[in-house]
Scaffold this motif. Structure first.
Motif, short mmCIF file in Angstrom:
data_model
loop_
_atom_site.label_atom_id
_atom_site.label_comp_id
_atom_site.label_asym_id
_atom_site.label_seq_id
_atom_site.Cartn_x
_atom_site.Cartn_y
_atom_site.Cartn_z
N ILE A 7 -29.86 -52.98 -40.89
CA ILE A 7 -31.08 -52.48 -40.23
C ILE A 7 -31.01 -50.97 -40.03
O ILE A 7 -31.98 -50.24 -40.29
CB ILE A 7 -31.30 -53.20 -38.88
N ILE A 11 -33.47 -48.06 -41.51
CA ILE A 11 -34.14 -47.10 -40.62
C ILE A 11 -33.80 -45.67 -41.04
O ILE A 11 -34.66 -44.79 -41.07
CB ILE A 11 -33.74 -47.35 -39.15
N VAL A 257 -40.56 -47.15 -27.66
CA VAL A 257 -40.20 -48.49 -28.13
C VAL A 257 -39.27 -48.40 -29.34
O VAL A 257 -38.25 -49.10 -29.41
CB VAL A 257 -41.46 -49.30 -28.48
N GLY A 258 -39.60 -47.54 -30.29
CA GLY A 258 -38.75 -47.38 -31.47
C GLY A 258 -37.38 -46.83 -31.12
O GLY A 258 -36.36 -47.28 -31.66
N SER A 259 -37.35 -45.85 -30.22
CA SER A 259 -36.08 -45.26 -29.80
C SER A 259 -35.19 -46.29 -29.12
O SER A 259 -33.99 -46.38 -29.39
CB SER A 259 -36.33 -44.07 -28.86
N MET A 260 -35.78 -47.07 -28.21
CA MET A 260 -35.00 -48.07 -27.49
C MET A 260 -34.54 -49.19 -28.42
O MET A 260 -33.47 -49.78 -28.20
CB MET A 260 -35.84 -48.65 -26.34
N THR A 261 -35.30 -49.48 -29.46
CA THR A 261 -34.88 -50.49 -30.42
C THR A 261 -33.60 -50.06 -31.12
O THR A 261 -32.65 -50.86 -31.29
CB THR A 261 -35.98 -50.74 -31.47
N ILE A 262 -33.54 -48.80 -31.52
CA ILE A 262 -32.34 -48.27 -32.17
C ILE A 262 -31.15 -48.30 -31.20
O ILE A 262 -30.05 -48.73 -31.57
CB ILE A 262 -32.59 -46.84 -32.66
N PHE A 264 -30.71 -50.28 -28.74
CA PHE A 264 -30.32 -51.67 -28.52
C PHE A 264 -29.47 -52.19 -29.68
O PHE A 264 -28.51 -52.94 -29.47
CB PHE A 264 -31.58 -52.54 -28.36
N ILE A 265 -29.80 -51.81 -30.91
CA ILE A 265 -29.00 -52.23 -32.07
C ILE A 265 -27.58 -51.66 -31.96
O ILE A 265 -26.59 -52.37 -32.19
CB ILE A 265 -29.66 -51.78 -33.38
#
Length: 353
Positions: A7, A11, A257-262, A264-265
């Motif tokens: 992922i 990205i 949201v996109g920043s926090m997704t990264i 979190f991964i």
């Protein structure tokens, strides 16, 4: 862990494509090529005998120290000599030095008995194992990477069971040494620290990067401006958007949201590596996993803290996303070793011979 790797590479490819103004450039192609090589390298490392990693840890450390010693004479770089030109790529020995220090340090400390761990003299060789490559990297000069090597090594020493009194002694010694450390810094390093404390003092000069980074992140809002729609990045207001400031580009286009997704991964990957250390049956695996988890954490924390103004600007790529050769392959090496450790998690003893 493996899913997270895929992922993040995807990205990173999308981010580099955006940083290239929506054009399929050589940097995007090289990122994919290096990712493919990295996956093959991680797969190879994952299935080699863990005893081989244990036995060769000193050789790896000594080889990296030799490279760091000679790099001022054979290295290349503008302003700082950090790379060795291999023809097809520039190799930066300070990146794999993070792994070399952790492997050799873990081997040394895993061979010590619990009675020995309580004695201060046992930690003197351990400090040398960490300090020698750290000082060689600082000499290049590369303050950020040197500190990452040192902190990664300290994490291994801490997990080995060092008594609290030695921890407090080390903290006190470091605090007392701050004026000396400040006096040894280069002028540009002092300028970065002063800019960090007051970036508005020179908005059009030293404070330009961090100021534009904050503007880009803030303008992204909750859901971002949309892919390829970031004004700060697309109009080239944001410097180094394909390397150290790639997180800012993502934050502008995909928002909070996109920043926090990264984040979190990355959290899941670090948690997975930490879990390997907690469940490991032998001390070598536990120490290596703890040290490598700290290295990945430092990569992520320093990069994100840097582009958000929490830390001074230093050269710290975002793992598997930023454009770069040695740093990306080093990350794949780390993840390959971690997969190897997970396959040997219930092995109680590492054969020395």
């Amino acid at each position: 862990m493996i899913t997270g790797m895929f992922i993040l590479v995807i990205i990173g490819t999308m981010a580099l494509y955006s940083a290239s103004d929506g054009v399929w450039t050589s940097s995007v192609q090289q990122h994919l090529l290096r990712s493919a090589i990295g996956f093959l390298l991680a797969s190879f490392i994952a299935f080699i005998p863990i005893n081989w990693i244990f036995r060769t840890s000193f050789i790896i450390w000594a080889f990296i120290v030799c490279l760091l010693t000679v790099i001022p004479f054979i290295g290349v770089g503008a302003g700082a000599t950090r790379w060795i030109n291999l023809g097809f790529m520039n190799f930066q020995p300070s990146e794999p030095a993070k792994i070399a220090v952790i492997l050799f340090l873990a081997r040394y400390l895993s061979l010590r008995t619990f009675d020995q761990i309580d004695k201060l003299i046992i930690y003197l060789p351990a400090i040398f194992i960490v300090a020698i490559p750290s000082l060689l990297v600082l000499r290049q000069p590369d303050l950020g990477t040197g500190l990452m090597i040192f902190v990664g090594g300290l994490a291994v020493i801490f997990v080995s069971g060092v008594p609290k009194r030695y921890v407090f002694l080390a903290i006190g010694t470091f605090a007392a040494s701050i004026p000396i450390i400040w006096g040894q810094l280069y002028d540009y390093q002092k300028a970065r620290l002063l800019t960090f404390l007051n970036p508005e003092k020179d908005v059009l000069g030293a404070g330009w990067q961090i100021t534009q980074s904050k503007i880009a992140l803030g303008s992204g809002g909750l859901f971002g401006k949309g892919y390829l729609q970031g004004s700060q990045s697309q109009l080239d207001y944001l410097p180094e958007k394909q390397t150290d400031f790639v997180f800012t580009l993502i934050g502008e286009e995909f928002g909070f949201v996109g920043s926090m997704t990264i984040i979190f991964i990355y959290f899941l990957i670090i948690l997975s590596i930490t879990g390997i250390g907690l469940r490991a049956k032998n001390r070598f695996t536990r120490l290596v996993a703890s040290g490598l988890a700290m290295v990945i954490f430092l990569y992520v924390f320093i990069n994100i803290a840097m582009v958000t103004g929490v830390l001074p600007v230093v050269g710290a790529p975002l793992p598997l996303i930023s454009y770069g050769g040695t740093a990306m392959l080093t990350t794949f090496l780390i993840l390959g070793i971690c997969i190897n450790l997970s396959l040997n998690i219930f092995k109680e003893d590492i054969e020395i011979s």
